[in-house]
Design an enzyme around this catalytic site. Structure first.
Site, short mmCIF file in Angstrom:
data_model
loop_
_atom_site.label_atom_id
_atom_site.label_comp_id
_atom_site.label_asym_id
_atom_site.label_seq_id
_atom_site.Cartn_x
_atom_site.Cartn_y
_atom_site.Cartn_z
N LYS A 162 -3.02 -2.64 -2.32
CA LYS A 162 -4.36 -2.82 -2.88
C LYS A 162 -4.32 -2.57 -4.39
CE LYS A 162 -8.99 -0.90 -2.47
NZ LYS A 162 -9.88 0.00 -1.77
N GLU B 246 5.85 4.08 -3.75
CA GLU B 246 6.77 3.63 -2.70
C GLU B 246 6.87 2.11 -2.69
OE1 GLU B 246 4.37 5.82 -2.38
OE2 GLU B 246 4.89 7.45 -1.00
N GLY C 69 -8.19 0.96 2.09
CA GLY C 69 -6.83 0.67 2.56
C GLY C 69 -6.71 0.74 4.08
N ARG C 70 -7.26 1.81 4.66
CA ARG C 70 -7.09 2.00 6.12
C ARG C 70 -8.05 1.13 6.92
NH1 ARG C 70 -8.80 6.28 3.33
NH2 ARG C 70 -10.85 7.17 3.72
N GLU D 175 -7.29 10.24 7.58
CA GLU D 175 -7.51 10.03 6.14
C GLU D 175 -9.01 9.86 5.88
OE1 GLU D 175 -6.02 6.59 3.60
OE2 GLU D 175 -4.46 8.06 3.16
N HIS E 217 6.48 12.05 30.54
CA HIS E 217 7.75 12.75 30.76
C HIS E 217 8.14 13.55 29.54
CE1 HIS E 217 8.34 10.68 34.56
NE2 HIS E 217 7.66 9.70 33.95
N LYS F 148 1.06 13.32 -4.82
CA LYS F 148 1.57 12.16 -5.58
C LYS F 148 1.86 12.58 -7.03
CE LYS F 148 -1.03 8.33 -3.48
NZ LYS F 148 -2.06 7.34 -3.72
#
Ligand code: F6P
Length: 547
Positions: free
Chosen positions: A210, A216, A272-273, A358, A389, A509
């Site tokens: 965005k 990253e 973003g999410r 978030e 399990h 950050k």
């Protein structure tokens, strides 16, 4: 928007819920079911093709009445309206919150600052469609004239989790002649493993960000450009045919060297999410094709309409949001397990982690006051039956209360003998075991005696929801994602927090940016952190040299 709401814990419904909780907290689900033979049929809700059984929550009719009252006292109706009307409800960033516009039909009108955003949304969708068709048909060629066979999405957070989740969820519908990879981590291994067997001449990178500034993503995009140029004779012109971008910043895309003709835009009113159905979904459209992608959008929209227009008592996301507030704030549940009994949904819990935490992992109200109640629980989970399990032991017999959302389907996408019935038997068995457990008496009757009995007792009384749909189609995936988006909205409204900012990610950050040169410098850096951080940096510098 100046709030006239009372602080949450002072609202009459909250106070009534507190008193009510004291009264009913000792009731076992067994008693609740025994007292009402129709409970399992009554406490269900069906909307937009999703069937919810919420009868195994520790609630009575009175609980529901009070929870709906709480929603009313919390201004949920007005806030839903404000979102759909494009009001700037993300007050800390002064932005509208309009992921619902991403799936609005062509003829809808949704205004932001006086302008209708729907035509722009559809223009981008059409551009994505034209591009997807060219790539999928082989008309789009790489720099050397070969057709694209591999698509690598580079992004992180909302620019990765949605695309990778949707790709995995809808793999059944995808073009299997194309290979899809997703690179997110700044750990170089992520990129190396994603590309080690790919031919650069046949590889297309989608740089999804965005902001187009995320460390990253920009680092990985740089590595991708180097990898491509190395493989294609270092001709910078190759970038144009092998890189496209999804971003809100044309300027930064262009500065990276990507032709803005191959940029797919979105807007600051898409968080973003909340962006997997914006152009961030380009990899999804390339995988499943435009028709399936549009079916997914239609699914989203159907659930949006349901949320927007349905009275609270029949409103799936409102009900589920309120139940999670009940479990979190009154029963003290700290987490929610999301347990899809559908292997294709294996990344759904990871996707929901960003969406929920978030959004609502906040410690202050909209007015900036510290909250005196719990906000978002921790969401986590794995597909069933695998989780059974591993961690289900704790859910059944541990000391914590963990509400579970089971998600399952009437039909397998590919039938394999009896396997789907066996899978589904496990869903129903787990929800049943969690709710009703097994008493010491029942254990004894089975022939277990003495010291072993307490170990084999299941207290039960552990809440769960079961969501059923017919099949995992693109449409149903859209509905499921929209369902959780609006659950988050409902929760955030009750908790009176801003579900649309994420300041909590900023500090780390900024510190990382400060530490990078301290790790890279040839000269011994003068460290000014705390003694632990200083020591760790020094230790790392030693390890780095001697390894
Ligand atoms: O660091 C958090 C975050 O801002 C998320 O909210 C977002 O989804 C992610 O980073 C990626 O951001 P971008 O799409 O701008 O690269």
């Amino acid at each position: 928007m100046k709030s006239t709401l009372k602080p949450l814990t002072q609202r009459p419904a909250w106070k009534a819920l507190t008193a009510h909780h004291k009264k009913i907290k000792g009731l076992h689900l067994k008693q609740l079911f025994a007292a009402d033979s129709k409970r399992g049929e009554r406490m269900t809700l069906e909307a937009a093709g999703l069937f919810l059984d919420y009868s195994k929550n520790r609630i009575t009719n009175e609980t529901l009445k009070l929870l709906f009252k709480l929603a009313a006292e919390s201004g949920l109706k007005a806030r839903i309206k404000a979102m759909f009307n494009g009001e700037k409800i993300n007050i800390t960033e002064n932005r509208a919150v309009l992921h619902v516009a991403l799936r609005a039909p062509k003829n809808a009108r949704i205004l932001v600052d006086g302008g209708n955003v729907v035509p722009e949304v559809h223009a981008v969708l059409n551009k994505m469609e034209a591009f997807s068709k060219r790539v999928r048909s082989g008309a789009w060629k790489g720099h050397t004239g070969r057709r694209i066979k591999n698509i690598v999405n580079i992004g992180i957070g909302g620019s990765d989790l949605g695309p990778v989740m949707a790709y995995e969820a809808l793999k059944h519908y995808s073009d299997r002649s194309l290979t899809f990879r997703f690179v997110s981590n700044v750990d170089g291994i992520d990129f190396v493993e994603a590309t080690h067997d790919l031919n650069p001449a046949e590889t297309l990178f989608i740089v999804s960000s965005k902001t187009f500034t995320t460390l990253e993503t920009m680092t990985n995009a740089g590595s991708a450009r180097d990898w491509l140029l190395k493989g294609l004779g270092r001709n910078p012109k190759a970038v144009v045919k092998h890189f496209v971008a999804v971003s809100t910043s044309a300027e930064k895309v262009s500065a990276f060297g990507i032709d803005t003709a191959n940029m797919f835009g979105f807007w600051d009113w898409v968080g973003g999410r909340y962006s997997m159905d914006s152009a961030i979904g380009l990899s999804t459209m390339l995988a499943i094709g435009p028709k399936n992608y549009r079916a997914m959008l239609a699914g989203f929209h159907e659930l949006d309409e349901h949320f927007h227009t349905t009275p609270f008592a029949q409103n799936l996301p409102v009900l589920m949001g309120l139940l999670s507030v009940w479990n979190t704030d009154f029963f003290g549940a700290e987490t929610v397990a999301v347990l899809p009994y559908e292997q294709y949904l294996k990344r759904f819990p990871a996707y929901l982690q960003q969406l929920t935490m978030e959004s609502n992992g906040k410690h202050v109200t909209l007015a900036g006051k510290k909250v005196n109640y719990q906000t978002s629980p921790v969401y986590w989970g794995e597909p069933g039956t695998n989780g059974q399990h591993s961690f289900y032991q704790l859910i059944h017999q541990g000391t914590r209360l963990i509400p579970c959302d089971f998600i399952a389907f009437g039909q397998a996408l590919t039938k394999l003998g009896r396997q789907h019935d066996i899978l589904m038997a496990n869903v129903f068995a787990q929800a049943e075991a969690l709710a009703f457990g097994k008493t010491a008496e029942e254990v004894r009757v089975e022939g277990t005696n003495g010291a072993l009995v307490p170990h084999r007792v299941f207290e039960g009384n552990r809440p769960s929801n079961v969501i059923l749909a017919r099949r995992l189609t693109p449409e149903v995936l859209g509905k499921l994602v929209a369902l959780y988006e609006h659950i988050v909205f409902t929760q955030g409204t009750i908790w009176n927090v801003n579900s649309f900012d994420q300041w909590g990610v900023e500090l780390g950050k900024a510190l990382a940016q400060r530490i990078v040169p301290e790790l890279e410098s040839k000269a011994t850096p003068k460290l000014k952190h705390d003694s632990s951080t200083n020591n760790l940096i020094r230790h790392y510098r030693k390890l780095k040299i001697t390894s």
